[in-house]
Write an enzyme that holds these catalytic residues in place. Sequence first.
Site, PDB file in Angstrom:
ATOM      1  N   GLY A   2      -0.114   0.779  -0.439  1.00 21.43           N
ATOM      2  CA  GLY A   2       0.560  -0.416   0.069  1.00 21.43           C
ATOM      3  C   GLY A   2       2.058  -0.253  -0.053  1.00 21.43           C
ATOM      4  N   CYS A   3       2.739  -0.526   1.053  1.00 23.75           N
ATOM      5  CA  CYS A   3       4.208  -0.382   1.020  1.00 23.75           C
ATOM      6  C   CYS A   3       4.842  -1.609   1.669  1.00 23.75           C
ATOM      7  CB  CYS A   3       4.609   0.918   1.727  1.00 23.75           C
ATOM      8  SG  CYS A   3       6.266   1.453   1.302  1.00 23.75           S
ATOM      9  N   GLY A  49       5.455  -2.877  -2.762  1.00 23.24           N
ATOM     10  CA  GLY A  49       5.339  -1.419  -2.700  1.00 23.24           C
ATOM     11  C   GLY A  49       6.646  -0.745  -2.310  1.00 23.24           C
ATOM     12  N   ARG A  64       0.485   0.684   8.730  1.00 19.18           N
ATOM     13  CA  ARG A  64       1.222   0.980   9.960  1.00 19.18           C
ATOM     14  C   ARG A  64       2.128   2.190   9.739  1.00 19.18           C
ATOM     15  NH1 ARG A  64       4.559  -3.488  11.255  1.00 19.18           N
ATOM     16  NH2 ARG A  64       4.242  -4.212   9.128  1.00 19.18           N
ATOM     17  N   GLU A 112       0.731  -5.895 -15.491  1.00 19.92           N
ATOM     18  CA  GLU A 112       1.763  -6.865 -15.886  1.00 19.92           C
ATOM     19  C   GLU A 112       2.294  -7.657 -14.693  1.00 19.92           C
ATOM     20  OE1 GLU A 112       3.416  -9.204 -17.747  1.00 19.92           O
ATOM     21  OE2 GLU A 112       3.244  -7.643 -19.256  1.00 19.92           O
ATOM     22  N   GLY A 157       9.588 -13.394   0.735  1.00 18.42           N
ATOM     23  CA  GLY A 157       8.626 -12.432   0.156  1.00 18.42           C
ATOM     24  C   GLY A 157       7.898 -12.971  -1.062  1.00 18.42           C
ATOM     25  N   ASP A 200      -3.940 -18.766  -6.335  1.00 16.71           N
ATOM     26  CA  ASP A 200      -3.147 -17.716  -6.994  1.00 16.71           C
ATOM     27  C   ASP A 200      -2.877 -18.093  -8.454  1.00 16.71           C
ATOM     28  OD1 ASP A 200      -1.231 -15.258  -6.630  1.00 16.71           O
ATOM     29  OD2 ASP A 200      -0.021 -16.811  -7.599  1.00 16.71           O
ATOM     30  N   LYS A 246      -4.246 -16.360 -12.007  1.00 14.40           N
ATOM     31  CA  LYS A 246      -3.370 -16.009 -13.132  1.00 14.40           C
ATOM     32  C   LYS A 246      -3.829 -16.710 -14.414  1.00 14.40           C
ATOM     33  CE  LYS A 246       0.550 -15.140 -10.072  1.00 14.40           C
ATOM     34  NZ  LYS A 246       1.578 -15.789  -9.247  1.00 14.40           N
TER      35      LYS A 246
HETATM   36  N1  LIG Z   1       5.236 -10.605  -3.361  1.00 19.69           N
HETATM   37  C1  LIG Z   1       5.249 -10.999  -4.623  1.00 19.69           C
HETATM   38  O1  LIG Z   1       6.172 -11.713  -5.061  1.00 19.69           O
HETATM   39  C2  LIG Z   1       4.169 -10.615  -5.563  1.00 19.69           C
HETATM   40  C3  LIG Z   1       3.035  -9.966  -5.133  1.00 19.69           C
HETATM   41  N2  LIG Z   1       2.069  -9.636  -6.031  1.00 19.69           N
HETATM   42  C4  LIG Z   1       0.876  -8.935  -5.586  1.00 19.69           C
HETATM   43  O2  LIG Z   1       1.250  -7.637  -5.137  1.00 19.69           O
HETATM   44  C5  LIG Z   1       0.370  -7.213  -4.114  1.00 19.69           C
HETATM   45  C6  LIG Z   1       1.176  -6.863  -2.875  1.00 19.69           C
HETATM   46  O3  LIG Z   1       1.899  -7.987  -2.472  1.00 19.69           O
HETATM   47  P1  LIG Z   1       3.047  -7.887  -1.352  1.00 19.69           P
HETATM   48  O4  LIG Z   1       3.743  -6.604  -1.461  1.00 19.69           O
HETATM   49  O5  LIG Z   1       3.808  -9.149  -1.470  1.00 19.69           O
HETATM   50  O6  LIG Z   1       2.160  -7.938  -0.041  1.00 19.69           O
HETATM   51  P2  LIG Z   1       2.526  -7.325   1.393  1.00 19.69           P
HETATM   52  O7  LIG Z   1       1.594  -7.976   2.347  1.00 19.69           O
HETATM   53  O8  LIG Z   1       3.987  -7.432   1.640  1.00 19.69           O
HETATM   54  O9  LIG Z   1       2.169  -5.792   1.187  1.00 19.69           O
HETATM   55  C7  LIG Z   1       0.873  -5.288   1.205  1.00 19.69           C
HETATM   56  C8  LIG Z   1       0.904  -4.054   2.073  1.00 19.69           C
HETATM   57  O10 LIG Z   1      -0.325  -3.387   1.968  1.00 19.69           O
HETATM   58  C9  LIG Z   1      -0.634  -2.862   3.255  1.00 19.69           C
HETATM   59  N3  LIG Z   1      -2.077  -2.607   3.330  1.00 19.69           N
HETATM   60  C10 LIG Z   1      -3.080  -3.492   3.491  1.00 19.69           C
HETATM   61  N4  LIG Z   1      -4.261  -2.869   3.521  1.00 19.69           N
HETATM   62  C11 LIG Z   1      -4.004  -1.550   3.377  1.00 19.69           C
HETATM   63  C12 LIG Z   1      -4.812  -0.391   3.318  1.00 19.69           C
HETATM   64  N5  LIG Z   1      -6.119  -0.455   3.431  1.00 19.69           N
HETATM   65  N6  LIG Z   1      -4.212   0.818   3.162  1.00 19.69           N
HETATM   66  C13 LIG Z   1      -2.867   0.893   3.036  1.00 19.69           C
HETATM   67  N7  LIG Z   1      -2.043  -0.177   3.086  1.00 19.69           N
HETATM   68  C14 LIG Z   1      -2.621  -1.381   3.253  1.00 19.69           C
HETATM   69  C15 LIG Z   1      -0.154  -3.930   4.227  1.00 19.69           C
HETATM   70  O11 LIG Z   1       0.056  -3.400   5.516  1.00 19.69           O
HETATM   71  C16 LIG Z   1       1.144  -4.370   3.543  1.00 19.69           C
HETATM   72  O12 LIG Z   1       2.262  -3.648   4.005  1.00 19.69           O
HETATM   73  C17 LIG Z   1      -0.633  -8.362  -3.912  1.00 19.69           C
HETATM   74  O13 LIG Z   1      -1.754  -8.141  -4.725  1.00 19.69           O
HETATM   75  C18 LIG Z   1       0.139  -9.567  -4.428  1.00 19.69           C
HETATM   76  O14 LIG Z   1      -0.694 -10.603  -4.854  1.00 19.69           O
HETATM   77  C19 LIG Z   1       2.173  -9.883  -7.376  1.00 19.69           C
HETATM   78  C20 LIG Z   1       3.267 -10.524  -7.852  1.00 19.69           C
HETATM   79  C21 LIG Z   1       4.343 -10.965  -6.990  1.00 19.69           C
HETATM   80  N1  LIG Z   2       2.634 -15.528  -4.320  1.00 22.46           N
HETATM   81  C1  LIG Z   2       2.913 -15.340  -5.695  1.00 22.46           C
HETATM   82  C2  LIG Z   2       3.556 -14.018  -5.906  1.00 22.46           C
HETATM   83  C3  LIG Z   2       3.626 -13.636  -7.322  1.00 22.46           C
HETATM   84  O1  LIG Z   2       2.631 -13.584  -8.036  1.00 22.46           O
HETATM   85  C4  LIG Z   2       3.846 -16.427  -6.179  1.00 22.46           C
HETATM   86  O2  LIG Z   2       4.425 -17.113  -5.345  1.00 22.46           O
HETATM   87  O3  LIG Z   2       3.947 -16.596  -7.386  1.00 22.46           O
HETATM   88 NA    NA Z   3       4.358 -10.355 -15.579  1.00 17.28          NA
END
Ligand SMILES: NC(=O)C1=CN([C@@H]2O[C@H](COP(=O)(O)OP(=O)(O)OC[C@H]3O[C@@H](n4cnc5c(N)ncnc54)[C@H](O)[C@@H]3O)[C@@H](O)[C@H]2O)C=CC1
Ligand SMILES: N[C@@H](CC=O)C(=O)O
Ligand code: NA
Length: 430
Positions: free
Chosen positions: A13-14, A18, A49, A131, A189, A203, A207
């Site tokens: 995931g990027c 990522g 993508r 974490e 984001g 969510d 947690k």
């Molecule tokens: N954005 C935030 O503030 C926070 C996010 N998280 C967690 O981190 C994780 C990622 O979140 P984000 O980066 O915000 O989401 P995002 O939607 O921006 O990134 C996820 C990426 O994974 C890619 N993806 C999906 N399926 C895939 C596959 N099969 N193979 C390869 N790539 C794939 C998507 O195309 C997307 O670019 C989630 O579990 C989220 O709950 C946790 C804490 C905070």
């Molecule tokens: N969607 C979550 C992302 C972090 O965990 C939030 O808004 O707290």
């Molecule tokens: Na934390």
Amino acid sequence: MMRTRPLKVALLGCGVVGSEVARIMTTHAADLAARIGAPIELAGVAVRRPSKVREGIPAELVTTDATALVKRGDIDVVVEVIGGIEPARSLITTAFEHGASVVSANKALLAQDGAALHAAAGEHGRDLYYEAAVAGAIPLIRPLRESLAGDKVNRVLGIVNGTTNFILDKMDTTGAGYQEALDEATALGYAEADPTADVEGFDAAAKAAILAGIAFHTRVRLDDVYREGMTEVTAADFASAKNMGCTIKLLAICERAADGASVTARVHPAMIPLTHPLASVRGAYNAVFVESDAAGQLMFYGPGAGGAPTASAVLGDLVAVCRNRLNGATGPGESAYAALTVSPMGDVVTRYHISLDVADKPGVLAQVATVFAEHGVSIDTVRQKGKDGEASLVVVTHRASDASLSGTVEALRKLDTVRGVASIMRVEGE
Ligand SMILES: NC(=O)C1=CN([C@@H]2O[C@H](COP(=O)(O)OP(=O)(O)OC[C@H]3O[C@@H](n4cnc5c(N)ncnc54)[C@H](O)[C@@H]3O)[C@@H](O)[C@H]2O)C=CC1
Ligand SMILES: N[C@@H](CC=O)C(=O)O
Ligand code: NA
């Protein structure tokens, strides 16, 4: 002495998180190597993508085949920041089977399948660290799992969702509409891929399940957590809260019962006094109080969402897991030995703010007060405002069980003089 052969990291995931993980791994490479005792190398990046331009990531590292990447056999650590249940769960399991440790930010998956994933990690002698899954950048999992391992935690209470705190803060302080504030949180984001997870409290409930599990050494699943989102919070609720010297926050509360034999975990909007430290948690910041026997009250505060803050927590885990690998060790696994009962919401005891639309005629107040008394719910204050034969009655209770309050509200709805129950909100933090 520094090992020259690098530890290989696969990034799944990027997206928001990522891309920041990859950036920090590259820009801080020398410091990370010094702290770990070996360089770390980004060995592959699984994306959906591949055509998207990703600054700083060599094209030859990018693949759409995440399964092949985790099966390579030479990967030391898999960082899972895809999100969702599948394919994340299978990829993590496959990673353990092929000798990698895992760092994940996936609270939804950990709340649902944490026990099985921990078991898989243990079976293969690997680490599972997460974490970033709770309260973004704020160190909370490790303090609970390690620093407080010698103490007895009785309560964990706080704001653990950045998106909803951002929305509630905007609604309260600028009068912004719900949708406008959610759109802004998404653009920054903070929101999940499907923001329903944020606004409906899933969510935060995930947690809460993770926190309660670690704090009470008990398996707590998402389904064990009582959940209400914040989509029904209105400007009128904020006005009522202000009248009481309060504001409204979406809280996660995990508590050990007084007899010590059971715990509860819940997520819902609540009124908290403006003088309480949680009232001044703004934007996408999170704050969590942990109360324990010996330490007393601890407060953890910081950015709870966003790419870079979340990546900070991921990188902290990555360093820890890499150190463990070099030492041929693993960190602490799941601790669920206490196996306490998780009690239903009806057993929770707290205070309530109830807003009723009633007929403006003599005897109504007495009728309403009788219903509260019959259900053993003691009233603290009542305010009545009448207009054109209708009146609004705001009742604030003393502490009562959620079951008693539900019974009270059910009986109130049956009174001819009660036209409607405009809102019910719990009052916390006093
Ligand atoms: N954005 C935030 O503030 C926070 C996010 N998280 C967690 O981190 C994780 C990622 O979140 P984000 O980066 O915000 O989401 P995002 O939607 O921006 O990134 C996820 C990426 O994974 C890619 N993806 C999906 N399926 C895939 C596959 N099969 N193979 C390869 N790539 C794939 C998507 O195309 C997307 O670019 C989630 O579990 C989220 O709950 C946790 C804490 C905070
Ligand atoms: N969607 C979550 C992302 C972090 O965990 C939030 O808004 O707290
Ligand atoms: Na934390």
